[in-house]
Each structure stands twice: as C-alpha cells, then as structure tokens.
Enzyme design. Structure first.
Site, PDB file in Angstrom:
ATOM      1  CB  SER A  82      24.826 -12.998  18.954  1.00 53.75           C
ATOM      2  OG  SER A  82      23.810 -13.477  19.794  1.00 53.75           O
TER       3      SER A  82
ATOM      4  CE  LYS B 145      32.044 -11.771  22.790  1.00 55.32           C
ATOM      5  NZ  LYS B 145      31.385 -12.983  23.287  1.00 55.32           N
TER       6      LYS B 145
ATOM      7  NE  ARG C 125      24.625 -22.052  18.270  1.00 56.67           N
ATOM      8  CZ  ARG C 125      25.350 -20.955  18.183  1.00 56.67           C
ATOM      9  NH1 ARG C 125      24.855 -19.921  17.565  1.00 56.67           N
ATOM     10  NH2 ARG C 125      26.558 -20.881  18.685  1.00 56.67           N
TER      11      ARG C 125
ATOM     12  CG  HIS D  91      20.010 -16.234  22.600  1.00 55.91           C
ATOM     13  ND1 HIS D  91      20.420 -15.150  21.875  1.00 55.91           N
ATOM     14  CD2 HIS D  91      21.136 -16.902  22.956  1.00 55.91           C
ATOM     15  CE1 HIS D  91      21.738 -15.157  21.792  1.00 55.91           C
ATOM     16  NE2 HIS D  91      22.199 -16.205  22.435  1.00 55.91           N
TER      17      HIS D  91
HETATM   18  O1  PNS Z   1      26.893 -16.145  24.888  1.00 54.42           O
HETATM   19  P1  PNS Z   1      28.303 -16.561  25.206  1.00 54.42           P
HETATM   20  O2  PNS Z   1      29.260 -15.422  24.891  1.00 54.42           O
HETATM   21  O3  PNS Z   1      28.702 -17.861  24.553  1.00 54.42           O
HETATM   22  O4  PNS Z   1      28.323 -16.789  26.816  1.00 54.42           O
HETATM   23  C1  PNS Z   1      29.520 -17.106  27.477  1.00 54.42           C
HETATM   24  C2  PNS Z   1      29.373 -16.975  29.005  1.00 54.42           C
HETATM   25  C3  PNS Z   1      28.866 -15.611  29.389  1.00 54.42           C
HETATM   26  C4  PNS Z   1      28.425 -18.034  29.503  1.00 54.42           C
HETATM   27  C5  PNS Z   1      30.792 -17.227  29.618  1.00 54.42           C
HETATM   28  O5  PNS Z   1      31.716 -16.424  28.958  1.00 54.42           O
HETATM   29  C6  PNS Z   1      30.854 -16.941  31.119  1.00 54.42           C
HETATM   30  O6  PNS Z   1      30.235 -17.609  31.909  1.00 54.42           O
HETATM   31  N1  PNS Z   1      31.646 -15.917  31.486  1.00 54.42           N
HETATM   32  C7  PNS Z   1      31.790 -15.507  32.869  1.00 54.42           C
HETATM   33  C8  PNS Z   1      33.235 -15.680  33.338  1.00 54.42           C
HETATM   34  C9  PNS Z   1      33.478 -17.084  33.844  1.00 54.42           C
HETATM   35  O7  PNS Z   1      32.807 -17.573  34.735  1.00 54.42           O
HETATM   36  N2  PNS Z   1      34.484 -17.779  33.247  1.00 54.42           N
HETATM   37  C10 PNS Z   1      34.864 -19.108  33.664  1.00 54.42           C
HETATM   38  C11 PNS Z   1      34.038 -20.194  33.016  1.00 54.42           C
HETATM   39  S1  PNS Z   1      34.519 -20.458  31.361  1.00 54.42           S
END
Ligand code: PNS
Length: 164
Positions: A128, A41, A90, A17
């Site tokens: 993570s 989660k 990645r 990150h």
């Molecule tokens: O670090 P991560 O868990 O891969 O991040 C995922 C994240 C937080 C970017 C994604 O889950 C997110 O944007 N969640 C918010 C809900 C949302 O907007 N969902 C619709 C788009 S997929």
C-alpha cells in the site's frame, strides 16, 4: 467452522491483499477483514472509506465480514471469539516485522495463533505504501489495485501522468 481475522491498515487495499483473502478462503470457512483505526498514522483514506472499498471488492467473494477495530488485535480477537490471525507474507523483508508481531501477540494472548499465507508472486512487490507513493508522484498504479480503489485514488490524487 474455522474463522480467521485478517487485520491490516488497508490504506488502500491492493491486489496483494485480495490474493491473501482468496487463499485464506481456501483454508478458512470465514474471514473477518479488520481495518485498524490508527489515529497516529496519517492515512490517504478514512477507515470508513477503506471498509467501503473492501466491501465493494469482496461482494460475492464468499464468507467475508469487513469490520474495523482499535486497540489491541488480541483483544479484538477475544471480542470476536476468534483464535486465528491471518497475515500475508511477501518477500523476506516482511519476515522480521511479522515475526515480531506474531510473538508479541502470542505474549499478550497465548490462545491466539498467527497463520501466514504467501501472496501470489505477481504481487510480491506490491505494498500500500509504495502504491500511494507512486500514485502521489503521478505513477500509474491501476493494475496493482482493484478498479474501485484506482478510481478513488485518481479522485484524491489526480490522474496518473505515466502510461503503464
Ligand atoms: O497492514 P499493516 O499496517 O501491516 O497491519 C498492522 C496491524 C494492523 C496488523 C498491526 O499494527 C496491529 O495489529 N495493530 C493493532 C495494535 C496491536 O495489537 N499491537 C500489538 C501487536 S504488534
């Protein structure tokens, strides 16, 4: 001034990150690191702890704001008046998930663009989830996360039982 939102779970923040944040600051004038509040989660660290660890690590790193959000990412972008989402890529394995998310976000709000930056290859395999799994099983992950994160992981999960 170009601003991007760098969203994620950051449970916990890794050197991967950090490498994206460093690269992001080359491209954008300001970054907003946004930690998702996701009650569905199960997390190792609370959102407040994650925000604090990120702030600690980024003190003096440039124009970076650390925040948390819930609900839709595109709605958060609208509230912050930001039109760019930054995500790190990645290995190829990330691509499909990221493509789905970027397309869903575009479907929800055509004004928000997603920009991808490549993680430093030294951290290509760091996630993570794997860091947590290894640490839970006694693995030494201190070189994969910032020192403040490593310390808190040891407090929570006990000291590593392998030498690295
Ligand atoms: O670090 P991560 O868990 O891969 O991040 C995922 C994240 C937080 C970017 C994604 O889950 C997110 O944007 N969640 C918010 C809900 C949302 O907007 N969902 C619709 C788009 S997929």
């Amino acid at each position: 001034m170009t601003v991007a939102i760098y969203p994620g779970s950051f449970d916990p923040m890794t050197h991967g990150h950090l490498s994206i944040i460093r690269s992001g600051l080359v491209v954008f004038d300001k970054l907003i690191v946004a930690v998702l509040r996701n009650p569905r989660k199960e997390a190792l660290f609370t959102v407040e702890e994650r925000v604090e660890m990120i702030r600690e690590e980024l003190a003096g790193a440039g124009d970076v704001e650390v925040d948390s959000f819930d609900g839709l990412l595109v709605e958060y972008c609208r509230r912050k008046n930001v039109r760019v989402v930054l995500r790190g890529l990645r290995a190829v394995a990330d691509f499909e998930y990221e493509l789905q998310m970027a397309n869903m976000n575009r479907h929800l709000n055509t004004e928000v663009e997603t920009v991808f930056l490549m993680a430093n290859d030294a951290y290509f395999y760091v996630s993570s989830n794997l860091v947590k799994e290894a640490a839970r099983l006694g693995g030494d992950v201190h070189r994969l996360v910032p020192p403040g994160v490593a310390r808190r992981m040891t407090e929570r999960l006990g000291p590593p039982r392998t030498g690295a």
